[in-house]
Motif scaffolding. Structure first.
Motif, PDB file in Angstrom:
ATOM      1  N   GLU A 171       0.831  -1.197   0.000  1.00  0.00           N
ATOM      2  CA  GLU A 171       0.000   0.000   0.000  1.00  0.00           C
ATOM      3  C   GLU A 171       0.872   1.257   0.000  1.00  0.00           C
ATOM      4  O   GLU A 171       2.009   1.250   0.483  1.00  0.00           O
ATOM      5  CB  GLU A 171      -0.915   0.009   1.225  1.00  0.00           C
ATOM      6  N   GLU A 172       0.330   2.335  -0.541  1.00  0.00           N
ATOM      7  CA  GLU A 172       1.061   3.597  -0.612  1.00  0.00           C
ATOM      8  C   GLU A 172       1.463   4.076   0.780  1.00  0.00           C
ATOM      9  O   GLU A 172       2.559   4.625   0.977  1.00  0.00           O
ATOM     10  CB  GLU A 172       0.192   4.657  -1.309  1.00  0.00           C
ATOM     11  N   GLU A 173       0.601   3.845   1.751  1.00  0.00           N
ATOM     12  CA  GLU A 173       0.901   4.279   3.117  1.00  0.00           C
ATOM     13  C   GLU A 173       2.110   3.536   3.676  1.00  0.00           C
ATOM     14  O   GLU A 173       2.922   4.115   4.406  1.00  0.00           O
ATOM     15  CB  GLU A 173      -0.321   4.042   4.023  1.00  0.00           C
ATOM     16  N   GLU A 174       2.256   2.265   3.331  1.00  0.00           N
ATOM     17  CA  GLU A 174       3.427   1.503   3.766  1.00  0.00           C
ATOM     18  C   GLU A 174       4.707   2.098   3.184  1.00  0.00           C
ATOM     19  O   GLU A 174       5.732   2.193   3.865  1.00  0.00           O
ATOM     20  CB  GLU A 174       3.306   0.042   3.331  1.00  0.00           C
ATOM     21  N   LEU A 175       4.643   2.463   1.910  1.00  0.00           N
ATOM     22  CA  LEU A 175       5.809   3.070   1.270  1.00  0.00           C
ATOM     23  C   LEU A 175       6.186   4.386   1.949  1.00  0.00           C
ATOM     24  O   LEU A 175       7.372   4.656   2.189  1.00  0.00           O
ATOM     25  CB  LEU A 175       5.528   3.325  -0.207  1.00  0.00           C
ATOM     26  N   LYS A 176       5.194   5.192   2.273  1.00  0.00           N
ATOM     27  CA  LYS A 176       5.469   6.493   2.893  1.00  0.00           C
ATOM     28  C   LYS A 176       6.091   6.317   4.281  1.00  0.00           C
ATOM     29  O   LYS A 176       7.029   7.037   4.651  1.00  0.00           O
ATOM     30  CB  LYS A 176       4.184   7.316   2.977  1.00  0.00           C
ATOM     31  N   ARG A 182      13.503   5.610   6.818  1.00  0.00           N
ATOM     32  CA  ARG A 182      14.857   5.545   6.275  1.00  0.00           C
ATOM     33  C   ARG A 182      15.428   6.923   5.944  1.00  0.00           C
ATOM     34  O   ARG A 182      16.616   7.158   6.129  1.00  0.00           O
ATOM     35  CB  ARG A 182      14.887   4.673   5.022  1.00  0.00           C
ATOM     36  N   PHE A 183      14.604   7.818   5.446  1.00  0.00           N
ATOM     37  CA  PHE A 183      15.124   9.096   4.941  1.00  0.00           C
ATOM     38  C   PHE A 183      14.582  10.323   5.667  1.00  0.00           C
ATOM     39  O   PHE A 183      14.919  11.443   5.304  1.00  0.00           O
ATOM     40  CB  PHE A 183      14.804   9.227   3.445  1.00  0.00           C
ATOM     41  N   GLY A 184      13.745  10.106   6.676  1.00  0.00           N
ATOM     42  CA  GLY A 184      13.115  11.243   7.337  1.00  0.00           C
ATOM     43  C   GLY A 184      14.092  12.205   7.982  1.00  0.00           C
ATOM     44  O   GLY A 184      13.824  13.411   8.074  1.00  0.00           O
ATOM     45  N   ASN A 185      15.237  11.689   8.454  1.00  0.00           N
ATOM     46  CA  ASN A 185      16.215  12.539   9.131  1.00  0.00           C
ATOM     47  C   ASN A 185      17.411  12.896   8.251  1.00  0.00           C
ATOM     48  O   ASN A 185      18.431  13.360   8.758  1.00  0.00           O
ATOM     49  CB  ASN A 185      16.718  11.832  10.404  1.00  0.00           C
ATOM     50  N   GLN A 186      17.280  12.675   6.953  1.00  0.00           N
ATOM     51  CA  GLN A 186      18.425  12.951   6.081  1.00  0.00           C
ATOM     52  C   GLN A 186      18.688  14.461   5.990  1.00  0.00           C
ATOM     53  O   GLN A 186      17.781  15.277   6.123  1.00  0.00           O
ATOM     54  CB  GLN A 186      18.175  12.382   4.684  1.00  0.00           C
ATOM     55  N   ARG A 187      19.943  14.791   5.752  1.00  0.00           N
ATOM     56  CA  ARG A 187      20.306  16.191   5.587  1.00  0.00           C
ATOM     57  C   ARG A 187      19.758  16.725   4.271  1.00  0.00           C
ATOM     58  O   ARG A 187      19.560  15.974   3.324  1.00  0.00           O
ATOM     59  CB  ARG A 187      21.829  16.331   5.654  1.00  0.00           C
ATOM     60  N   PHE A 299      11.013  11.013  -2.230  1.00  0.00           N
ATOM     61  CA  PHE A 299      10.139   9.836  -2.140  1.00  0.00           C
ATOM     62  C   PHE A 299      10.057   9.134  -3.484  1.00  0.00           C
ATOM     63  O   PHE A 299      10.095   7.901  -3.559  1.00  0.00           O
ATOM     64  CB  PHE A 299       8.747  10.264  -1.685  1.00  0.00           C
ATOM     65  N   GLU A 300       9.963   9.900  -4.558  1.00  0.00           N
ATOM     66  CA  GLU A 300       9.838   9.309  -5.891  1.00  0.00           C
ATOM     67  C   GLU A 300      11.089   8.500  -6.247  1.00  0.00           C
ATOM     68  O   GLU A 300      10.987   7.448  -6.888  1.00  0.00           O
ATOM     69  CB  GLU A 300       9.608  10.401  -6.938  1.00  0.00           C
ATOM     70  N   GLN A 301      12.249   8.989  -5.838  1.00  0.00           N
ATOM     71  CA  GLN A 301      13.483   8.263  -6.119  1.00  0.00           C
ATOM     72  C   GLN A 301      13.589   6.983  -5.296  1.00  0.00           C
ATOM     73  O   GLN A 301      14.066   5.954  -5.779  1.00  0.00           O
ATOM     74  CB  GLN A 301      14.697   9.156  -5.811  1.00  0.00           C
ATOM     75  N   ALA A 302      13.151   7.041  -4.063  1.00  0.00           N
ATOM     76  CA  ALA A 302      13.312   5.901  -3.158  1.00  0.00           C
ATOM     77  C   ALA A 302      12.229   4.841  -3.328  1.00  0.00           C
ATOM     78  O   ALA A 302      12.446   3.672  -3.001  1.00  0.00           O
ATOM     79  CB  ALA A 302      13.304   6.391  -1.710  1.00  0.00           C
ATOM     80  N   ALA A 303      11.059   5.244  -3.839  1.00  0.00           N
ATOM     81  CA  ALA A 303       9.904   4.346  -3.858  1.00  0.00           C
ATOM     82  C   ALA A 303      10.155   3.000  -4.539  1.00  0.00           C
ATOM     83  O   ALA A 303       9.762   1.958  -3.997  1.00  0.00           O
ATOM     84  CB  ALA A 303       8.705   5.059  -4.488  1.00  0.00           C
ATOM     85  N   ARG A 307       9.701  -0.351  -2.434  1.00  0.00           N
ATOM     86  CA  ARG A 307       8.639  -1.287  -2.827  1.00  0.00           C
ATOM     87  C   ARG A 307       9.204  -2.700  -3.004  1.00  0.00           C
ATOM     88  O   ARG A 307       8.609  -3.680  -2.573  1.00  0.00           O
ATOM     89  CB  ARG A 307       7.966  -0.816  -4.114  1.00  0.00           C
ATOM     90  N   GLU A 308      10.392  -2.771  -3.636  1.00  0.00           N
ATOM     91  CA  GLU A 308      11.014  -4.075  -3.850  1.00  0.00           C
ATOM     92  C   GLU A 308      11.369  -4.743  -2.525  1.00  0.00           C
ATOM     93  O   GLU A 308      11.142  -5.943  -2.333  1.00  0.00           O
ATOM     94  CB  GLU A 308      12.273  -3.904  -4.701  1.00  0.00           C
ATOM     95  N   GLU A 309      11.931  -3.968  -1.592  1.00  0.00           N
ATOM     96  CA  GLU A 309      12.316  -4.533  -0.301  1.00  0.00           C
ATOM     97  C   GLU A 309      11.107  -4.983   0.497  1.00  0.00           C
ATOM     98  O   GLU A 309      11.102  -6.065   1.102  1.00  0.00           O
ATOM     99  CB  GLU A 309      13.120  -3.501   0.490  1.00  0.00           C
ATOM    100  N   LEU A 310      10.066  -4.158   0.528  1.00  0.00           N
ATOM    101  CA  LEU A 310       8.848  -4.536   1.232  1.00  0.00           C
ATOM    102  C   LEU A 310       8.199  -5.762   0.594  1.00  0.00           C
ATOM    103  O   LEU A 310       7.720  -6.664   1.290  1.00  0.00           O
ATOM    104  CB  LEU A 310       7.866  -3.362   1.246  1.00  0.00           C
ATOM    105  N   SER A 311       8.192  -5.801  -0.734  1.00  0.00           N
ATOM    106  CA  SER A 311       7.610  -6.948  -1.436  1.00  0.00           C
ATOM    107  C   SER A 311       8.378  -8.224  -1.123  1.00  0.00           C
ATOM    108  O   SER A 311       7.772  -9.278  -0.894  1.00  0.00           O
ATOM    109  CB  SER A 311       7.616  -6.703  -2.951  1.00  0.00           C
ATOM    110  N   ARG A 312       9.705  -8.124  -1.119  1.00  0.00           N
ATOM    111  CA  ARG A 312      10.518  -9.303  -0.839  1.00  0.00           C
ATOM    112  C   ARG A 312      10.241  -9.830   0.565  1.00  0.00           C
ATOM    113  O   ARG A 312      10.108 -11.040   0.773  1.00  0.00           O
ATOM    114  CB  ARG A 312      11.999  -8.970  -1.000  1.00  0.00           C
ATOM    115  N   HIS A 313      10.139  -8.924   1.525  1.00  0.00           N
ATOM    116  CA  HIS A 313       9.874  -9.342   2.899  1.00  0.00           C
ATOM    117  C   HIS A 313       8.497 -10.000   3.010  1.00  0.00           C
ATOM    118  O   HIS A 313       8.340 -11.057   3.638  1.00  0.00           O
ATOM    119  CB  HIS A 313       9.954  -8.146   3.835  1.00  0.00           C
ATOM    120  N   LYS A 314       7.493  -9.374   2.383  1.00  0.00           N
ATOM    121  CA  LYS A 314       6.155  -9.959   2.438  1.00  0.00           C
ATOM    122  C   LYS A 314       6.095 -11.295   1.708  1.00  0.00           C
ATOM    123  O   LYS A 314       5.381 -12.216   2.125  1.00  0.00           O
ATOM    124  CB  LYS A 314       5.129  -8.978   1.838  1.00  0.00           C
ATOM    125  N   MET A 315       6.855 -11.387   0.607  1.00  0.00           N
ATOM    126  CA  MET A 315       6.918 -12.650  -0.131  1.00  0.00           C
ATOM    127  C   MET A 315       7.474 -13.767   0.747  1.00  0.00           C
ATOM    128  O   MET A 315       6.972 -14.893   0.740  1.00  0.00           O
ATOM    129  CB  MET A 315       7.786 -12.491  -1.375  1.00  0.00           C
TER     130      MET A 315
END
Length: 345
Positions: A171-176, A182-187, A299-303, A307-315
């Motif tokens: 879901e989009e919310e999971e991605l956000k 991961r990137f919320g505290n980036q410079r 977000f667009e660059q990281a998505a 998505r791939e990492e989350l999908s792999r974990h759920k898989m």
């Protein structure tokens, strides 16, 4: 939080060894010297029954051998080596369960698909099909056996894509949420530096004093500056911190560089090497490989990667659930010492 791929409590035995074998350089995943397979076949038996299929003891030993031999060389206890065999048997039972599902649902890989896979592996490794075959056979594995393993991998992939992947939704919310973690505290700006490092230890454990360590480190720096040796090669020979990485530290935001490195890095131009820097843990030499402006990851660059990492974990989680369901549908029985092992707590 983005979960990492689950790690094994002991050395993992790979599923997709047949495709990765040549680039990994591990004797086609088996670790067998020529003729070893024939010797192993002299004494055999049944390790497990899966429906009307059987797992042989020789198959378990073959899959477990590379890891077991490394553990034996490291003087690991017999009980831990036994766990490696148990894990190998679990993997082979899974393979037989998937074979059963493939047969039931008529999802077999065709000979043409196997041919295409062989050609693809050969091309990926810069080989002709004939050269790939020679490499396979030089390690005691026939082309027929190799093709059989590839066929099994293709069919497993087909089962996963058809029966497991279809259940996974991101879901989009999971991605956000993953992005923020991961990137919320980036410079939001600044500069990054790519660094390499040589460390010569000093002190009682190293058997040398600080002066000697710094003489060695400074000589290394001087030789690199004189063009007598590349920094990475010098690091491989001299450094006592991960020499296999040839001194590579990677990219750092300049605000994150260790304080003892800051002044040295600030005074270097791209490609330059520092003088020896004395620290309590040893004497150090740094190379500034390059600098670049830091741009925050959007977000667009990281998505896509998220998505791939989350999908792999759920898989992974979905596959385990699916496999447990299949186990309840198909008769599985471990035999002999393997039955005893599974009965132990």
């Amino acid at each position: 939080m983005i979960p990492e791929r689950p790690s094994c409590p002991r050395p993992c035995l790979p599923w997709n060894w047949a495709r990765n074998v040549l680039t990994a350089g591990i004797a086609l995943g088996l670790g067998l010297a020529p003729g070893a397979r024939a010797a192993e076949m002299l004494i055999d038996g049944i390790a497990a029954q899966v429906g009307h299929r059987y797992v042989l003891i020789s198959e378990v030993e073959e899959l477990a051998r590379p890891v077991a031999e490394r553990m034996r060389a490291a003087n690991a206890p017999a009980s831990e080596i036994g766990k490696v065999r148990d894990e190998a048997l679990d993997r082979l039972i899974e393979a037989k369960l998937i074979e059963a599902i493939v047969t039931r649902l008529e999802m077999e890989a065709s000979e043409e698909e196997v041919d295409n896979t062989v050609r693809s592996i050969a091309a990926d490794n810069g080989l002709t099909v004939e050269q790939l075959q020679a490499s396979v056979e030089s390690h005691g594995l026939t082309l027929k056996e190799y093709r059989g393993k590839l066929k099994g991998e293709l069919e497993r992939s087909r089962v996963l894509n058809s029966l497991v992947r279809s259940r996974v939704r991101i879901e989009e919310e999971e991605l956000k949420l993953a992005y923020l973690e991961r990137f919320g505290n980036q410079r939001q700006g600044g500069e990054q530096a790519q660094l390499r490092h040589i460390m010569v230890a000093a002190g009682e454990e190293s058997g040398r004093d600080e002066r000697t360590a710094c003489l060695i480190a400074q000589d290394a720096a001087d030789q690199v500056r004189a063009g007598n040796m590349e920094f990475r090669e010098m690091a491989r020979r001299v450094t006592e911190m991960n020499p296999e990485q040839e001194g590579e530290l990677g990219w750092f935001h300049t605000d994150e560089i260790a304080p003892w490195m800051t002044d040295a890095v600030a005074n270097l131009q791209d490609g330059e090497v520092s003088d020896a820097i004395s620290m309590p843990f040893g004497c150090n030499v740094l190379q500034l490989v390059a600098r670049r402006t830091f741009s925050p990851v959007s977000f667009e660059q990281a998505a896509p990667q998220l998505r791939e990492e989350l999908s792999r974990h759920k898989m992974e989680k979905e596959y385990i659930r699916w496999l447990e369901t299949v186990r309840k549908q198909i008769y599985v029985s471990r035999k002999g010492i393997y039955a005893e092992a599974s009965a132990r707590p």
